[in-house]
Design a protein around this motif. Structure first.
Motif, PDB file in Angstrom:
ATOM      1  N   ARG A  45      -6.686  43.768  94.834  1.00  0.00           N
ATOM      2  CA  ARG A  45      -8.126  43.672  95.095  1.00  0.00           C
ATOM      3  C   ARG A  45      -8.603  44.883  95.886  1.00  0.00           C
ATOM      4  N   VAL A  46      -7.744  45.357  96.774  1.00  0.00           N
ATOM      5  CA  VAL A  46      -8.053  46.565  97.551  1.00  0.00           C
ATOM      6  C   VAL A  46      -7.506  47.758  96.769  1.00  0.00           C
ATOM      7  N   PHE A  47      -8.353  48.769  96.534  1.00  0.00           N
ATOM      8  CA  PHE A  47      -7.897  49.904  95.729  1.00  0.00           C
ATOM      9  C   PHE A  47      -6.685  50.553  96.377  1.00  0.00           C
ATOM     10  N   ARG A  48      -5.765  51.002  95.538  1.00  0.00           N
ATOM     11  CA  ARG A  48      -4.563  51.667  96.026  1.00  0.00           C
ATOM     12  C   ARG A  48      -3.999  52.558  94.919  1.00  0.00           C
ATOM     13  N   PRO A  49      -3.116  53.477  95.264  1.00  0.00           N
ATOM     14  CA  PRO A  49      -2.541  54.355  94.245  1.00  0.00           C
ATOM     15  C   PRO A  49      -1.708  53.594  93.221  1.00  0.00           C
ATOM     16  N   GLU A  50      -1.465  54.238  92.094  1.00  0.00           N
ATOM     17  CA  GLU A  50      -0.637  53.674  91.034  1.00  0.00           C
ATOM     18  C   GLU A  50       0.724  53.252  91.583  1.00  0.00           C
ATOM     19  N   GLU A  68     -17.963  48.020  92.563  1.00  0.00           N
ATOM     20  CA  GLU A  68     -19.316  48.531  92.354  1.00  0.00           C
ATOM     21  C   GLU A  68     -19.790  49.399  93.521  1.00  0.00           C
ATOM     22  N   MET A  69     -19.162  49.234  94.693  1.00  0.00           N
ATOM     23  CA  MET A  69     -19.573  50.022  95.853  1.00  0.00           C
ATOM     24  C   MET A  69     -18.762  51.312  95.987  1.00  0.00           C
ATOM     25  N   LEU A  70     -17.514  51.271  95.560  1.00  0.00           N
ATOM     26  CA  LEU A  70     -16.644  52.448  95.654  1.00  0.00           C
ATOM     27  C   LEU A  70     -15.991  52.741  94.301  1.00  0.00           C
ATOM     28  N   PRO A  71     -16.789  52.968  93.259  1.00  0.00           N
ATOM     29  CA  PRO A  71     -16.210  53.165  91.922  1.00  0.00           C
ATOM     30  C   PRO A  71     -15.265  54.355  91.836  1.00  0.00           C
ATOM     31  N   SER A  72     -15.566  55.445  92.540  1.00  0.00           N
ATOM     32  CA  SER A  72     -14.709  56.635  92.478  1.00  0.00           C
ATOM     33  C   SER A  72     -13.311  56.332  92.984  1.00  0.00           C
ATOM     34  N   TYR A  73     -13.217  55.493  94.005  1.00  0.00           N
ATOM     35  CA  TYR A  73     -11.920  55.208  94.610  1.00  0.00           C
ATOM     36  C   TYR A  73     -11.146  54.159  93.811  1.00  0.00           C
ATOM     37  N   TYR A  74     -11.844  53.246  93.186  1.00  0.00           N
ATOM     38  CA  TYR A  74     -11.156  52.272  92.342  1.00  0.00           C
ATOM     39  C   TYR A  74     -10.684  52.902  91.035  1.00  0.00           C
ATOM     40  N   ASN A  75     -11.348  53.976  90.601  1.00  0.00           N
ATOM     41  CA  ASN A  75     -10.957  54.650  89.362  1.00  0.00           C
ATOM     42  C   ASN A  75     -10.176  55.936  89.610  1.00  0.00           C
ATOM     43  N   ALA A  76      -9.950  56.257  90.870  1.00  0.00           N
ATOM     44  CA  ALA A  76      -9.284  57.511  91.259  1.00  0.00           C
ATOM     45  C   ALA A  76     -10.002  58.730  90.700  1.00  0.00           C
ATOM     46  N   ASN A 121     -15.362  64.379  92.700  1.00  0.00           N
ATOM     47  CA  ASN A 121     -16.801  64.582  92.904  1.00  0.00           C
ATOM     48  C   ASN A 121     -17.438  63.343  93.533  1.00  0.00           C
ATOM     49  N   VAL A 122     -16.905  62.936  94.659  1.00  0.00           N
ATOM     50  CA  VAL A 122     -17.425  61.772  95.362  1.00  0.00           C
ATOM     51  C   VAL A 122     -18.800  62.106  95.949  1.00  0.00           C
ATOM     52  N   THR A 123     -19.777  61.233  95.710  1.00  0.00           N
ATOM     53  CA  THR A 123     -21.130  61.478  96.210  1.00  0.00           C
ATOM     54  C   THR A 123     -21.224  61.256  97.710  1.00  0.00           C
ATOM     55  N   ASP A 124     -22.287  61.783  98.305  1.00  0.00           N
ATOM     56  CA  ASP A 124     -22.516  61.589  99.736  1.00  0.00           C
ATOM     57  C   ASP A 124     -22.599  60.107 100.080  1.00  0.00           C
ATOM     58  N   SER A 125     -23.350  59.356  99.259  1.00  0.00           N
ATOM     59  CA  SER A 125     -23.555  57.941  99.584  1.00  0.00           C
ATOM     60  C   SER A 125     -22.251  57.158  99.503  1.00  0.00           C
ATOM     61  N   GLU A 126     -21.408  57.484  98.531  1.00  0.00           N
ATOM     62  CA  GLU A 126     -20.142  56.762  98.397  1.00  0.00           C
ATOM     63  C   GLU A 126     -19.182  57.125  99.532  1.00  0.00           C
ATOM     64  N   PHE A 127     -19.147  58.400  99.904  1.00  0.00           N
ATOM     65  CA  PHE A 127     -18.278  58.792 101.016  1.00  0.00           C
ATOM     66  C   PHE A 127     -18.748  58.156 102.320  1.00  0.00           C
ATOM     67  N   ALA A 128     -20.051  58.067 102.484  1.00  0.00           N
ATOM     68  CA  ALA A 128     -20.595  57.424 103.692  1.00  0.00           C
ATOM     69  C   ALA A 128     -20.188  55.945 103.744  1.00  0.00           C
ATOM     70  N   LYS A 129     -20.181  55.287 102.590  1.00  0.00           N
ATOM     71  CA  LYS A 129     -19.748  53.891 102.542  1.00  0.00           C
ATOM     72  C   LYS A 129     -18.275  53.771 102.914  1.00  0.00           C
ATOM     73  N   LEU A 130     -17.461  54.694 102.410  1.00  0.00           N
ATOM     74  CA  LEU A 130     -16.044  54.671 102.754  1.00  0.00           C
ATOM     75  C   LEU A 130     -15.851  54.882 104.252  1.00  0.00           C
ATOM     76  N   LEU A 131     -16.588  55.831 104.828  1.00  0.00           N
ATOM     77  CA  LEU A 131     -16.486  56.107 106.265  1.00  0.00           C
ATOM     78  C   LEU A 131     -16.973  54.936 107.100  1.00  0.00           C
ATOM     79  N   GLY A 132     -18.009  54.247 106.601  1.00  0.00           N
ATOM     80  CA  GLY A 132     -18.623  53.181 107.373  1.00  0.00           C
ATOM     81  C   GLY A 132     -19.731  53.680 108.279  1.00  0.00           C
ATOM     82  N   HIS A 133     -20.143  54.933 108.079  1.00  0.00           N
ATOM     83  CA  HIS A 133     -21.243  55.514 108.860  1.00  0.00           C
ATOM     84  C   HIS A 133     -21.746  56.760 108.133  1.00  0.00           C
ATOM     85  N   GLU A 134     -22.818  57.318 108.614  1.00  0.00           N
ATOM     86  CA  GLU A 134     -23.365  58.515 107.999  1.00  0.00           C
ATOM     87  C   GLU A 134     -22.386  59.683 108.115  1.00  0.00           C
TER      88      GLU A 134
END
Length: 811
Positions: free
Chosen positions: A585-590, A668-676, A680-693
């Protein structure tokens, strides 16, 4: 506290003074209390104890010492017993040269192949890096010398390394960048650790309470000493409050006065100061009773260096089994590296070897016919037709061509990141012409980190020696002639192109901020998960024999597997265990490396080896609960020869501890990380991963004390801009010669505050403030501050020295 009886006898001035170095390599002594100084020395792969006046980057000569293979080389051995043996030899030499703290091993993660210091680091994988580092630490400390793993933490680039902020999420920090240090501390029992230059999420590493107090001291139970990297102290009082015990190299008494001011203003408590002093006293008193000065056996250590190099050489390609060379083979020895080997990196780790082998000299001791030898190319990159023609003539007289090539000194150095992953073009041009001769060409590669290999089609065989130390020539010839069966496996992935690397768009940094947008997908974790083809996968290595894996079984707390030598040559297999959770359920490497062992087998021999599960086998960091957890599920355990060549798999069930999945960990919130898909991670997605701006790394219109000197190009003062142009010109000229001037590079990337920390007390904090005022366009006001600061500093230093002397006389 362990030494309250001693600290109670120390004056406040003595306590403040002892927490900074007295010289480049020595701590402060307190004669009246019989507190001696201790001596530090660089030494990740060989001791660099300078005989005369010390300097951080090694301009002055060091005493002869064994130059062992670099960490990046030894990691290819996948042999912790070898690491411990090498560490013991390092510790023995340190003790012989009266060194108390050996500054190493280097333990940072190879986030990008372009980091100029990758040769000094073990791996892109934290588990392999940690296990090898722990083995070094055990060996070094067995000789009564402290090991000091470095650089803690998230220090992955050389560019502006003292004025750069590493921005990353907590899970990436824990799983990738701290795990190796955790293993070195918990399993290796390291008694010292070096804090890094950079900021981590906005706070300098040496004054970062999350790193130094929450994690290092409280979670890991570290009771040793924290030593700053040379010039890495920003706010000395904040560092001491975080139990950073020793500010190096020799900042002078202005640093001691900084602590006195902090105590007086209540910025620093007496308890915090006393605790820091107590930690340091424990180290000083323990180290001062150790025996020092005995001779070490140079011949024996040279043999250890050869053994280490042999076991770390990686056979990457061997078409038509051209290797090992048959007795009497007529060979041409071509390549500048055959005459002047690349056997170590450049910078503070450079060793003055007790002896240095070359292929040119060593080949005479082997049953090979030498058709001829020549340099073939200029290592500095210029084309030379005469050298090429000589090489082609020598090649025409042979049956097999031995081509020694690789990265030059400019490509791999402390203080300078690589601009690309390519081998110098003139070397490749010659290789292509040698290939046209129609004879087998065996490439003998020297480099401390991954390179692009579009040219591999021109080679019949590739033998990678990395940077193999002073005995690398005989080690390589032993492998080429079959005296030694190669058993090295790559500690890092070799991508097809640099553009394929996960941090391609994020390395090294944008102005002051290095954004680790790739997250946990470093090295093979990315290539594997994203299904990105590579040249050579992590863990790859060939042998002159073959191995079979069978009978994989789950044991009480681990697995066992039978390994059989199915070839016709004795050899060693590296058994690698990878673990994954296919329906996580939590994204992780292959898959992730979670265990390994090396086993030597005679022809036809079988052996069942066991690899234990440990506390790191199934865990992940839960950002929501702030702890290590296990997600329940059916885990796939895979065993093989590299991360792609998997021979046996099985599933094991693990009950989970996870109750709360982090809210942000949804596809749906971190698609780049679930799909590896993380290039080209967007600013908004990286901010979500960080948990802050995302913090801004933009340089402001005015320079401050934490901006690097290389930023003078936009200073408001024309004199400052002139200084920048002169410094840049000096830097470029040194690089054009093929060997960078390390002191210029150090100054170029150093922040203004570093001037006060690296000048033995000649420059104070007030003088630095004056420099900043001057470069920001207020030249005369700043000059006045500098001049006034000079006299105030000199007077204050004398007064402090006098007080220390009076205290000593009174007692």
């Amino acid at each position: 506290m362990k030494h309250q009886d001693l600290t109670s006898k120390m004056t406040l001035e003595e306590k403040a003074a002892i927490l900074s170095g007295k010289t480049v390599w020595q701590t402060m002594e307190i004669p009246r209390l019989q507190i001696p100084a201790i001596f530090c020395s660089d030494g990740p792969h060989g001791l660099r104890r300078q005989a005369g006046e010390g300097d951080h980057l090694g301009l002055n000569a060091s005493l002869p010492a064994t130059c062992f293979p670099t960490a990046a080389t030894i990691a290819n051995s996948w042999n912790t017993e070898l690491g411990e043996k090498l560490g013991s030899a390092l510790g023995e030499e340190a003790a012989a040269q009266k060194v108390d703290v050996l500054l190493g091993p280097g333990l940072n993660i190879k986030r990008s192949p372009l980091c100029g210091r990758n040769f000094e680091y073990f791996s892109e994988d934290p588990y392999l890096a940690g296990k090898m580092a722990a083995s070094y630490v055990r060996g070094i400390q067995s000789q009564g010398v402290y090991a000091c793993p470095k650089h803690f933490a998230v220090n992955s680039q050389e560019l502006r390394r003292m004025a750069m902020d590493s921005v990353l999420d907590e899970r990436t920090l824990r799983e990738i960048y701290l795990t190796g240090f955790e293993i070195a501390i918990k399993e290796g029992k390291a008694k010292a650790i070096m804090s890094s230059y950079n900021e981590v999420n906005g706070t300098y590493a040496n004054e970062n309470p999350h790193l130094l107090l929450d994690i290092l001291r409280k979670e890991w139970g570290f009771e040793g000493i924290v030593v700053t990297d040379w010039g890495a102290s920003n706010d000395h009082a904040k560092g001491v409050a975080c139990r950073s015990n020793l500010e190096m190299p020799a900042p002078g008494l202005d640093s001691a006065r900084e602590l006195l001011e902090a105590v007086e203003s209540k910025k620093l408590s007496m308890d915090e100061l006393d605790q820091c002093v107590d930690d340091l006293l424990e180290a000083i008193l323990e180290l001062s009773v150790q025996k020092r000065g005995a001779e070490f056996d140079q011949k024996k250590h040279h043999e250890i260096a050869r053994e280490a190099a042999e076991e770390s050489i990686v056979l990457l390609k061997n078409e038509k089994q051209v290797l090992p060379l048959k007795a009497g083979t007529k060979v041409a020895l071509i390549g500048d590296f055959a005459f002047e080997p690349r056997y170590q990196g450049a910078g503070s780790s450079m060793v003055n070897p007790t002896r240095l082998e070359t292929m040119e000299n060593e080949i005479m001791h082997y049953d090979l016919q030498l058709a001829g030898k020549c340099r073939g190319y200029r290592r500095t990159g210029e084309n030379d037709t005469a050298l090429e023609q000589e090489a082609l003539h020598v090649a025409s007289q042979s049956d097999v061509i031995l081509y020694c090539f690789g990265l030059d000194e400019l490509s791999e150095s402390e203080g300078l990141d690589r601009a690309h992953m390519k081998i110098p073009q003139n070397q490749i041009d010659l290789l292509e012409k040698l290939f046209q001769c129609g004879k087998p060409v065996i490439g003998i590669l020297s480099a401390g980190s991954a390179t692009e290999m579009t040219w591999e089609k021109n080679l019949t065989a590739i033998v990678h020696g990395y940077l193999g130390g002073q005995a690398s020539a005989s080690a390589m010839l032993n492998v080429l002639t079959g005296r030694v069966n190669p058993s090295g496996h790559l500690n890092e992935t070799y991508p097809l192109d640099y553009e394929d690397t996960p941090a391609y768009h994020y390395f090294p940094s944008e102005e002051r901020t290095a954004q680790y947008r790739e997250g946990i997908y470093v090295g093979y974790r990315y290539y594997d998960t994203a299904k990105k083809p590579v040249r050579y996968p992590f863990g790859y290595g060939l042998s002159y024999t073959t191995f079979a894996f069978s009978d994989l079984k789950e044991e009480e707390n681990g697995i066992s597997v039978k390994v059989t030598n199915t070839g016709d040559t004795d050899g060693a297999a590296v058994v690698q265990m990878y673990v994954s959770l296919p329906k996580a359920r939590v994204f992780r490497p292959e898959k992730e490396l979670k265990g390994f062992t090396k086993v030597f087998l005679k022809v036809g021999e079988s052996r069942t080896v066991s690899i234990a599960f440990d506390d790191k086998t199934f865990r992940y960091w839960n950002n929501k609960t702030g702890g290590w957890e296990i997600e329940e599920g059916e885990y796939l355990v895979a065993v093989g020869e590299n991360c792609e060549a998997i021979h046996e798999t099985m599933t094991v069930h693990r009950a989970g501890s996870t109750v709360e999945i982090p809210d942000v960990y949804q596809k749906e919130m971190l698609p780049s990380y679930y799909n590896a898909d993380i290039q080209n991670v967007t600013d908004s997605e990286f901010a979500k991963l960080l948990g802050h701006e995302i913090p801004s790394g933009k340089w402001s219109g005015s320079l401050n004390k934490n901006d690097a000197i290389c930023q003078l190009y936009y200073a408001k003062s024309p004199i400052a801009r002139l200084i920048y142009r002169i410094l840049t010109s000096m830097k470029n000229k040194s690089e054009a010669k093929g060997k960078p001037d390390l002191n210029i590079l150090f100054i170029y990337n150093m922040p203004f505050r570093g001037i006060a920390k690296m000048t033995a007390g000649a420059v104070s904090r007030d003088m630095v403030d004056g420099m900043v005022t001057a470069v920001n366009g207020h030249f005369f006001r700043g000059l006045g501050q500098i001049i006034k600061g000079y006299f105030v500093n000199a007077k204050a230093n004398k007064a402090y020295e006098k007080k220390l002397e009076q205290t000593g006389a009174e007692k």
